[in-house]
Design a protein around this motif. Structure first.
Motif, short mmCIF file in Angstrom:
data_model
loop_
_atom_site.label_atom_id
_atom_site.label_comp_id
_atom_site.label_asym_id
_atom_site.label_seq_id
_atom_site.Cartn_x
_atom_site.Cartn_y
_atom_site.Cartn_z
N ARG A 10 27.02 -30.26 83.97
CA ARG A 10 26.50 -31.46 83.30
C ARG A 10 27.10 -31.59 81.91
N ARG A 11 27.18 -30.48 81.18
CA ARG A 11 27.77 -30.51 79.83
C ARG A 11 29.26 -30.87 79.90
N GLU A 31 36.93 -29.11 79.18
CA GLU A 31 36.40 -27.74 79.20
C GLU A 31 36.71 -27.03 77.88
N GLN A 32 37.89 -27.26 77.32
CA GLN A 32 38.25 -26.64 76.04
C GLN A 32 37.34 -27.14 74.92
N ILE A 33 37.05 -28.43 74.90
CA ILE A 33 36.14 -28.97 73.89
C ILE A 33 34.75 -28.39 74.08
N LYS A 34 34.31 -28.33 75.35
CA LYS A 34 32.99 -27.77 75.64
C LYS A 34 32.90 -26.31 75.19
N GLU A 35 33.95 -25.54 75.46
CA GLU A 35 33.96 -24.14 75.06
C GLU A 35 33.98 -23.99 73.54
N ALA A 36 34.67 -24.88 72.85
CA ALA A 36 34.69 -24.83 71.38
C ALA A 36 33.30 -25.08 70.82
N ILE A 37 32.60 -26.04 71.40
CA ILE A 37 31.23 -26.30 70.95
C ILE A 37 30.34 -25.11 71.30
N ALA A 38 30.48 -24.59 72.51
CA ALA A 38 29.67 -23.45 72.93
C ALA A 38 29.95 -22.23 72.07
N PHE A 39 31.22 -22.04 71.68
CA PHE A 39 31.58 -20.90 70.82
C PHE A 39 30.88 -21.02 69.47
N SER A 40 30.83 -22.27 68.94
CA SER A 40 30.17 -22.46 67.65
C SER A 40 28.67 -22.23 67.75
N LEU A 41 28.16 -22.31 68.96
CA LEU A 41 26.74 -22.04 69.19
C LEU A 41 26.56 -20.72 69.93
N GLN A 47 21.38 -15.91 73.38
CA GLN A 47 19.92 -15.86 73.47
C GLN A 47 19.43 -16.61 74.70
N THR A 48 20.10 -17.73 75.03
CA THR A 48 19.72 -18.51 76.20
C THR A 48 19.93 -17.71 77.48
N ALA A 49 21.03 -16.96 77.54
CA ALA A 49 21.30 -16.14 78.73
C ALA A 49 20.25 -15.04 78.86
N GLU A 50 19.86 -14.46 77.72
CA GLU A 50 18.86 -13.39 77.76
C GLU A 50 17.45 -13.92 77.95
N PHE A 54 14.93 -20.52 76.20
CA PHE A 54 15.64 -21.11 75.06
C PHE A 54 16.59 -22.22 75.50
N ALA A 55 16.67 -22.49 76.80
CA ALA A 55 17.64 -23.46 77.32
C ALA A 55 17.44 -24.84 76.70
N VAL A 56 16.21 -25.27 76.52
CA VAL A 56 15.95 -26.58 75.91
C VAL A 56 16.47 -26.60 74.47
N LYS A 57 16.21 -25.53 73.74
CA LYS A 57 16.68 -25.43 72.35
C LYS A 57 18.22 -25.46 72.32
N TYR A 58 18.86 -24.79 73.27
CA TYR A 58 20.31 -24.78 73.34
C TYR A 58 20.84 -26.18 73.64
N ASP A 59 20.20 -26.88 74.59
CA ASP A 59 20.64 -28.24 74.93
C ASP A 59 20.55 -29.17 73.73
N VAL A 60 19.48 -29.08 72.97
CA VAL A 60 19.32 -29.93 71.79
C VAL A 60 20.43 -29.61 70.78
N ALA A 61 20.69 -28.33 70.55
CA ALA A 61 21.75 -27.94 69.61
C ALA A 61 23.13 -28.35 70.13
N PHE A 62 23.37 -28.18 71.42
CA PHE A 62 24.65 -28.57 72.01
C PHE A 62 24.87 -30.07 71.86
N ASN A 63 23.84 -30.87 72.20
CA ASN A 63 23.95 -32.32 72.09
C ASN A 63 24.17 -32.76 70.65
N ALA A 64 23.47 -32.14 69.71
CA ALA A 64 23.65 -32.48 68.30
C ALA A 64 25.06 -32.15 67.83
N SER A 65 25.58 -31.00 68.27
CA SER A 65 26.95 -30.62 67.89
C SER A 65 27.97 -31.58 68.47
N ALA A 66 27.78 -31.96 69.72
CA ALA A 66 28.70 -32.92 70.36
C ALA A 66 28.64 -34.27 69.65
#
Length: 168
Positions: A10-11, A31-41, A47-50, A54-66
């Protein structure tokens, strides 16, 4: 398909749609842009994997970064307008009266541009919070809000303008 893989897909499609003029719909570049955003987060992603909660918090942060990345990209293009409306920016943003006022402000800013993008984020969480049950009333309010935003945008945009309305 597992939920994390579906979220990644989806991302990826979200990034591909937002940056199509840069990637040319090339999923490898998206995919490279997505990975760059994911790397910055990175820390939040770990924490989301563990902790899947935290997935909702990650989605909000990912969307804000994008959204910030997209805004910085469009700010360098004087012929392309960009406006980002976050439905969770205040407690009342998603109510019809305030949504209309905030969206009209954005549409007025986009008027001088022949090509523009209006990005709407967090509408679903504003009207259907994840911690609350998705009742038929909440779902109807969400669908009504989507239709309202589409109709308002269509009514307040010149027919000659090329406005891309994106919901995230």
């Amino acid at each position: 398909m597992a939920a994390p893989a579906r979220d990644d897909l989806r991302r990826l499609h979200f990034i591909n749609a937002l940056f199509a003029h840069v990637t040319g719909h090339d999923l490898y570049l998206a995919e490279q842009i997505k990975e760059a955003i994911a790397f910055s987060l990175g820390e939040l992603e770990k924490q989301t994997a563990e902790h899947p909660e935290f997935a909702v918090k990650y989605d909000v942060a990912f969307n804000a970064s994008a959204a910030r990345l997209l805004e910085s990209l469009f700010s360098g293009q004087p012929r392309h307008g960009f406006f980002h409306w976050d439905a969770l920016s205040t407690l009342t943003s998603a109510t019809p009266l305030f949504a209309r006022a905030e969206l009209m402000t954005g549409l007025k800013r986009l008027t001088p541009f022949r090509e523009s993008t209006l990005l709407v984020t967090n509408l679903r969480p504003a009207l259907m919070p994840p911690e609350k049950r998705a009742t038929p009333r909440r779902q109807r309010e969400y669908e009504d809000a989507l239709a309202y935003i589409r109709d308002l945008t269509a009514a307040r945009t010149a027919p000659s303008a090329d406005l891309r309305l994106l919901f995230l």
